[in-house]
Design an enzyme around this catalytic site. Sequence first.
Site, PDB file in Angstrom:
ATOM      1  N   ALA A 101       0.847  -1.191   0.000  1.00  0.00           N
ATOM      2  CA  ALA A 101       0.000   0.000   0.000  1.00  0.00           C
ATOM      3  C   ALA A 101       0.881   1.238   0.000  1.00  0.00           C
ATOM      4  O   ALA A 101       2.077   1.184   0.288  1.00  0.00           O
ATOM      5  CB  ALA A 101      -0.922   0.008   1.226  1.00  0.00           C
ATOM      6  N   HIS A 364      13.996  23.589  30.008  1.00  0.00           N
ATOM      7  CA  HIS A 364      14.424  23.477  28.608  1.00  0.00           C
ATOM      8  C   HIS A 364      13.247  23.032  27.726  1.00  0.00           C
ATOM      9  O   HIS A 364      12.952  23.669  26.705  1.00  0.00           O
ATOM     10  CB  HIS A 364      15.586  22.473  28.512  1.00  0.00           C
ATOM     11  N   GLU A 365      12.567  21.959  28.122  1.00  0.00           N
ATOM     12  CA  GLU A 365      11.447  21.465  27.327  1.00  0.00           C
ATOM     13  C   GLU A 365      10.267  22.434  27.360  1.00  0.00           C
ATOM     14  O   GLU A 365       9.543  22.580  26.375  1.00  0.00           O
ATOM     15  CB  GLU A 365      11.011  20.080  27.829  1.00  0.00           C
TER      16      GLU A 365
END
Length: 595
Positions: A101, A364-365
């Site tokens: 597919a 940070h995230e």
Amino acid sequence: IQHVNLYIVDTFERNLETAQLEMGIEGENRLPVVYSTENDGSFLVNMLPTALIIGFLLFMLRRGPAGAGRPGRGMGGLFSVSETTAKVLRDEIDVKFKDVAGCEEAKLEIMEFVNFLKNPKQYQDLGAKIPKGAILTGPPGTGKTLLAKATAGEANVPFITVNGSEFLEMFVGVGPARVRDLFVLARKNAPCILFIDEIDAVGRKRGRGNFGGQSEQENTLNQLLVEMDGFNTATNVVVLAGTNRPDILDPALLRPGRFDRQIYIGPPDIKGRASIFKVHLRPLKLATMLDKDSLARKMAALTPGFSGADIANVCNEAALIAARHLSDAINQKHFEQAIERVIGGLEKKTQVLQPEEKKTVAYHEAGHAVAGWFLEHADPLLKVSIIPRGKGLGYAQYLPKEQYLYTKEQLLDRMCMTLGGRVAEEIFFGRITTGAQDDLKKVTQSAYAQIVQFGMNENVGQVSFDLPRQGEMVLDKPYSEATARLIDTEVRCLITQAYERTQKLLQEKKPEVEKVALRLLEKEVLDKNDMLELLGHRPFAEKSTYEEFVEGTGSMEEDTSLPEGLKDWNKERNSEKEETPEEQVARQIKGGMPF
């Protein structure tokens, strides 16, 4: 009569002579001695190593190149090293076109080659020449070899398969000899399909890295070029090849007359991914409340950029996770965990971060998440986590749009979102850490691509140069030293511009970053609902469902059944009624069969 076993005959004779003299026995009265030899097997034991060596040599001379000689192919063994190692398959492969597919156009191209072999007369009557070959190109995992196997499964002609590396051996002259033997085998089995996988092993451009010496790889390529050019239209042998490095192939190999068609099989779009998911969901035992069609569409929306091999890996990982949790069936949560496993890596529960490190990772995230939330062209956020996975200490999962063209403004927003983590560290802690190394690498690559490849800088101008691939050694740059200095200067200016813009944004949204960071420290994983609760609705429209992504792109999903041309060809293959060429042409025109 006395029988005595002797090991040293001389000593026995001396002792017997002395005894008879002492006893006064003389002349004919002395005892007669008769000797006889008995075999105790020691001779055979001594000869056993020699016999084994001789037997091994005879076995090697008589055996074939793969462990058994092929009947009617000569002596085999040491004298058959030049014989091809190709395998001739007829009904051994159970992969069909319905099992492939996401590449409907490539299916039609491949099916047309099979139809050439099935009905050559209908094309020859119209003056058409049967194409000699097609080369399947595309990134790894997109289904090139699988499509070739499906061709073997659908066609009722012999399918000969060989790997490109099997032509190269340590013996000089073996490669060209195996190529000759391969095409002799193909002509004997005509009409047939010959598939050469990883053809770049022998098809590399000539004249590179050969400093005056004789190159076995070049000789093999030359023989391959001669054999392919030697076919005529009546040979009825179609050559298929697969590679993911078409850029290093020799131009003589790709010219019409050898490989007439180049079929590119790229990463599937969202409709193709839904079709691939449906194929891989068939054998899985899903929970009763899950509908395979709706699950396939949802997973397709959550896996942008995934290849067919990645999708197969996700389905298998979901089944493994369900088995690990002793579940009776696979549910949607298992698939979501499988996607996280494939994207972010294995969760490291034993890796314990120090409190200060965990706080740094959380901010940070949060910087990434908030920067992307308030930038118009940034990708929608799906999930943000500070649980260590793979090589990273935290990760954010986004949902990229299905688009092929990017503007300068869109690329700048992506750079700002990537720099959000480093900026948040500087704002909240007044220091920076090594955690942004991967972010800086992505930003640098994007900046160089904009200036060197895409011509998006006014000072450098409307020029485009190829960036070296990772691991490649560049001996000479295609631009001067002055241009190189200008490019480096403009890259630094662009990254500085993005950094300052991100600083301004996160200074304005400092309370929001702190909210997200504190919630991350509390829950470790946040999804879109948590972000909506903390930050409110995103100020820009975004797409999040399968229906929204495919809106305006045609049909809602790709047809996983056979295309019309394939259906007609299957019907004709299974029919016992003989058709005239005129009837075949009329039927295929009606069914949309390509020529």
